[in-house]
Design a protein around this motif. Sequence first.
Motif, PDB file in Angstrom:
ATOM      1  N   PHE A  21       0.839  -1.185   0.000  1.00 45.67           N
ATOM      2  CA  PHE A  21       0.000   0.000   0.000  1.00 45.67           C
ATOM      3  C   PHE A  21       0.878   1.241   0.000  1.00 45.67           C
ATOM      4  N   LEU A  22       0.407   2.286  -0.625  1.00 47.38           N
ATOM      5  CA  LEU A  22       1.147   3.528  -0.705  1.00 47.38           C
ATOM      6  C   LEU A  22       0.903   4.350   0.550  1.00 47.38           C
ATOM      7  N   LYS A  23       1.976   4.670   1.274  1.00 48.30           N
ATOM      8  CA  LYS A  23       1.893   5.498   2.471  1.00 48.30           C
ATOM      9  C   LYS A  23       3.043   6.484   2.442  1.00 48.30           C
ATOM     10  N   ARG A  77     -14.837   0.290 -13.760  1.00 50.26           N
ATOM     11  CA  ARG A  77     -13.389   0.519 -13.592  1.00 50.26           C
ATOM     12  C   ARG A  77     -13.047   1.047 -12.203  1.00 50.26           C
ATOM     13  N   GLU A  78     -14.001   1.758 -11.590  1.00 50.53           N
ATOM     14  CA  GLU A  78     -13.752   2.354 -10.268  1.00 50.53           C
ATOM     15  C   GLU A  78     -13.536   1.300  -9.180  1.00 50.53           C
ATOM     16  N   ARG A  79     -13.908   0.065  -9.432  1.00 50.13           N
ATOM     17  CA  ARG A  79     -13.736  -1.004  -8.437  1.00 50.13           C
ATOM     18  C   ARG A  79     -12.293  -1.499  -8.342  1.00 50.13           C
ATOM     19  N   TYR A  80     -11.462  -1.153  -9.309  1.00 46.90           N
ATOM     20  CA  TYR A  80     -10.129  -1.740  -9.404  1.00 46.90           C
ATOM     21  C   TYR A  80      -9.066  -0.652  -9.416  1.00 46.90           C
ATOM     22  N   ALA A  81      -8.261  -0.618  -8.370  1.00 46.00           N
ATOM     23  CA  ALA A  81      -7.184   0.369  -8.266  1.00 46.00           C
ATOM     24  C   ALA A  81      -5.846  -0.317  -8.507  1.00 46.00           C
ATOM     25  N   LYS A  82      -5.006   0.310  -9.315  1.00 49.42           N
ATOM     26  CA  LYS A  82      -3.687  -0.264  -9.583  1.00 49.42           C
ATOM     27  C   LYS A  82      -2.793  -0.154  -8.351  1.00 49.42           C
ATOM     28  N   GLY A  87      -5.266   3.754   4.392  1.00 51.68           N
ATOM     29  CA  GLY A  87      -6.396   4.527   4.877  1.00 51.68           C
ATOM     30  C   GLY A  87      -7.619   4.469   3.983  1.00 51.68           C
ATOM     31  N   GLU A  88      -7.488   3.951   2.775  1.00 53.99           N
ATOM     32  CA  GLU A  88      -8.626   3.801   1.878  1.00 53.99           C
ATOM     33  C   GLU A  88      -9.312   2.468   2.161  1.00 53.99           C
ATOM     34  N   THR A  89     -10.553   2.329   1.742  1.00 53.02           N
ATOM     35  CA  THR A  89     -11.290   1.089   1.919  1.00 53.02           C
ATOM     36  C   THR A  89     -11.472   0.409   0.574  1.00 53.02           C
ATOM     37  N   TYR A  90     -11.058  -0.839   0.488  1.00 54.40           N
ATOM     38  CA  TYR A  90     -11.210  -1.642  -0.723  1.00 54.40           C
ATOM     39  C   TYR A  90     -11.958  -2.887  -0.319  1.00 54.40           C
ATOM     40  N   THR A  91     -13.160  -3.079  -0.840  1.00 53.88           N
ATOM     41  CA  THR A  91     -13.973  -4.202  -0.393  1.00 53.88           C
ATOM     42  C   THR A  91     -14.501  -5.023  -1.553  1.00 53.88           C
ATOM     43  N   TYR A  92     -14.750  -6.279  -1.265  1.00 49.80           N
ATOM     44  CA  TYR A  92     -15.460  -7.191  -2.138  1.00 49.80           C
ATOM     45  C   TYR A  92     -16.633  -7.704  -1.333  1.00 49.80           C
TER      46      TYR A  92
END
Length: 101
Positions: A21-23, A77-82, A87-92
């Motif tokens: 993750f980018l921090k 496309r917004e569901r998939y981040a490169k 601190g961001e939330t990524y959920t399935y």
Amino acid sequence: MAIISKIKGFPKNYILDIGEFLKDEKLVPDVVELNPITPAMCYVNNSIFTERLPEVMHIYRELGMGAEYCLDAMEHRERYAKIKKVGETYTYISDNTFCFL
């Protein structure tokens, strides 16, 4: 592991997913999720398909996702981040949640 083994109903065999993750402009490792071992081979970068449609090749080259996820990314496309950020939330979609506290 001691905390996990005390949770009633938690699978005895599981996979620990770790991601970068980018921090503060640096990539740092962190736990992404825990999955029961049975569905562990079904994830974004894995696929049951060996061929991809020409329409999704640009998504595949960018993100390296399985064919079924490339198809979904064409419309969502917004569901998939490169690059994932701290601190961001990524959920399935999930049908089980457990508290580790």
